[in-house]
Design an enzyme around this catalytic site. Sequence first.
Site, PDB file in Angstrom:
ATOM      1  N   TYR A 124     -16.585 -18.037  35.764  1.00 47.68           N
ATOM      2  CA  TYR A 124     -16.738 -19.365  35.053  1.00 47.68           C
ATOM      3  C   TYR A 124     -18.103 -19.338  34.342  1.00 47.68           C
ATOM      4  O   TYR A 124     -19.012 -19.210  35.205  1.00 47.68           O
ATOM      5  CB  TYR A 124     -16.369 -20.487  36.019  1.00 47.68           C
ATOM      6  N   ARG A 181     -41.016 -68.049  56.024  1.00 44.04           N
ATOM      7  CA  ARG A 181     -40.483 -68.026  57.422  1.00 44.04           C
ATOM      8  C   ARG A 181     -39.717 -66.701  57.537  1.00 44.04           C
ATOM      9  O   ARG A 181     -39.638 -66.028  58.588  1.00 44.04           O
ATOM     10  CB  ARG A 181     -40.147 -69.166  57.980  1.00 44.04           C
ATOM     11  N   ASN A 187     -23.213 -24.894  39.023  1.00 45.30           N
ATOM     12  CA  ASN A 187     -21.834 -24.160  39.127  1.00 45.30           C
ATOM     13  C   ASN A 187     -21.473 -23.077  38.134  1.00 45.30           C
ATOM     14  O   ASN A 187     -21.958 -23.284  37.195  1.00 45.30           O
ATOM     15  CB  ASN A 187     -20.744 -25.348  39.115  1.00 45.30           C
ATOM     16  N   ASN A 196     -11.581 -33.489  31.917  1.00 44.84           N
ATOM     17  CA  ASN A 196     -12.049 -32.694  32.863  1.00 44.84           C
ATOM     18  C   ASN A 196     -13.053 -33.331  33.718  1.00 44.84           C
ATOM     19  O   ASN A 196     -13.111 -33.469  35.271  1.00 44.84           O
ATOM     20  CB  ASN A 196     -12.784 -31.312  32.233  1.00 44.84           C
ATOM     21  N   LYS A 233     -49.043 -72.403  34.912  1.00 44.08           N
ATOM     22  CA  LYS A 233     -48.017 -72.775  34.269  1.00 44.08           C
ATOM     23  C   LYS A 233     -47.045 -71.519  33.462  1.00 44.08           C
ATOM     24  O   LYS A 233     -46.062 -71.410  33.570  1.00 44.08           O
ATOM     25  CB  LYS A 233     -48.028 -73.955  33.392  1.00 44.08           C
ATOM     26  N   GLU A 274     -15.034 -35.397  28.529  1.00 43.22           N
ATOM     27  CA  GLU A 274     -14.838 -33.981  28.259  1.00 43.22           C
ATOM     28  C   GLU A 274     -13.533 -33.571  28.706  1.00 43.22           C
ATOM     29  O   GLU A 274     -12.908 -32.633  29.398  1.00 43.22           O
ATOM     30  CB  GLU A 274     -15.935 -33.213  29.300  1.00 43.22           C
TER      31      GLU A 274
END
Length: 686
Positions: free
Chosen positions: A102, A348, A378, A481, A450, A478
Amino acid sequence: MEINGNGHVSSPSLCLNKDPLNWGAAAEALTGSHLDEVKRMVEEYRCSTVRLEGADLKISQVAAVAAVASTVSVELSEAAKDGVKASSEWVRESMAKGTDSYGVTTGFGATSHRRTKQGGALQNELIRFLNAGIFGSGKESGNTLPASTTRAAMLVRINTLLQGYSGIRFEILEAITALLNANVTPCLPLRGTITASGDLVPLSYIAGMLTGRPNSKAVGPDGTTIDASEAFKLAGIPNGFFELQPKEGLALVNGTAVGSGLASTVLFDANILAVLSEIISAVFCEVMQGKPEFTDHLTHKLKHHPGQIEAAAIMEHILEGSSYMQMAKKLHELDPLQKPKQDRYALRTSPQWLGPQIEVIRSSTKSIEREINSVNDNPLIDVSRNKAIHGGNFQGTPIGVSMDNTRLAIAAIGKLMFAQISELVNDFYNNGLPSNLSGGRDPSLDYGFKGAEIAMAAYCSELQYLANPVTNHVQSAEQHNQDVNSLGLISSRKTAEAVEILKLMTSTFLVALCQAIDLRHLEENFKQAVKNTVSQVSKRVLTTGISGDLHPSRFCEKELVKVIDREYVFTYIDDPCSYAYPLMQKLRQVLVEHALSNGEKEKDANTSIFQKIAAFEEELKAALPKEVEAARVSVENGSAAIANRIKECRSYPLYRFVREELGARFLTGEKVVSPGEEFDKVFVGI
């Protein structure tokens, strides 16, 4: 034990590992103190060199290198060279043998059914079609990824590729390193990645720079925009642009480095801000004259949560022996039945509130550190087994989830900060400080913080909005996929925005706390001046009668001084002798009560207390305003009769940092300087 072809220790089975699923290592990473961990991060950040080996990169190192003006140099481990070379050679050899892999012989993603033998051309086409980002024109287009994020991505991608599972030449990693060390940063688009097959679009622009694509741009060391040729020249990269070999383009773009790189810099800041929020809560207790009992260790031990226990311990340490707490204890003992037994939740329950946020940030930090040390492209090249493994490590879910969680924690910290400053500026809640923390002589012409409180409300609102998750907005991409995707970089970007807003809030609140500290100092000196003046006037006016004999009103002095102890100074100090304010009312009340109990003596002018009241008040009017002004001037000149208590407290270094190192000044309406100018100093400083 044996060394595999990638240069790593191999094992025939995961089960031989004592911690095959890595849960033990993950848990071990979260032991110990978060504060100590943050101290370590800061030390690492300050180191001048980052040496990459592929397995032990820290978020602090990423943050250090990411800084645009960074002088940190990056070095590559020579030990990693053989593994990188082995995987690169395997790809070339496998293609020569006709192996179908691939991204080497196939198309990409949903079109991986296509085949080609033109390995180099395929990589060039990959980079071309992924250069799909939009930059716009002009410096204010805002569509370019910040240079710091790009630098972080470059460092993280090098670290991943160094591990020798990606099929790329070592020379390419050296070239990216040279760009980093020369402070030459490729221009990447801000948007356009879903961090699912990695950060394909932005990383393709780094690949475009390395291959000399004509649309490639970079920012040079001086901030000017340069082309790829000039970038290579400035970085001293020999032999010109790279002709990509099979798999190399995919190795460059198919990873999570942009999302995890930005996440690293974000978490470095988030960890520091989390610790700062703990310290700030303790200082808040000091200036609010709170009750330190909320930090008692037993309370938190019984709750069991480690973040809460540590937050309380830090606050307890700061408050232990605090001069403010000693003074507050005495004040609480005055009329205790008329005062609240407990402080409000913003003080607190601050350990209970902050603890879980710190746990989330810490857990996210470890998750991202695992990600930046992972192999996330990959296919993976396993030389030892002579195969390419097709999987999905490019899915950046750890980034998206960690960043969503971190952003929620940051929003919670900001919410606490807003609740605290809302109490601090409100004279109904702040135990005697002036409304809006006004520091000037005339409260009618000084509205203090303020505007700052309004800004804090805006910051907090935006922060709460940003707390909403990104990862539940996934779109199928895509050609279906990439039908699930992490949105890691998008979430990192939103978290970076949240961190920036929390910095704005922290800067504002720090200046407000220092203002409150100085107002407490002013308050003490005012109170002392009022006491001394009332006492002196009492002795002159109330001690003797017309004939020179001791007068019954002499017994009033002690009660008059008690009035001053009980009355908040800032409720009257701008006009201390006004009958509209409580001081004169309460002093007169003491004298009237003594007169009413004076019995028959009131009928005699020599012993009448009623007849002394007018003289007492007139003399007080003549003396008190002058003494109050003198007290203020002495504080302003640094010659106050009573020193600032902060110097006796463990929180003093923070006050000194803001006031002395950063130069943020005490604010009054009489000065031209605006609050925002002082907030800016702290914002830049932190």
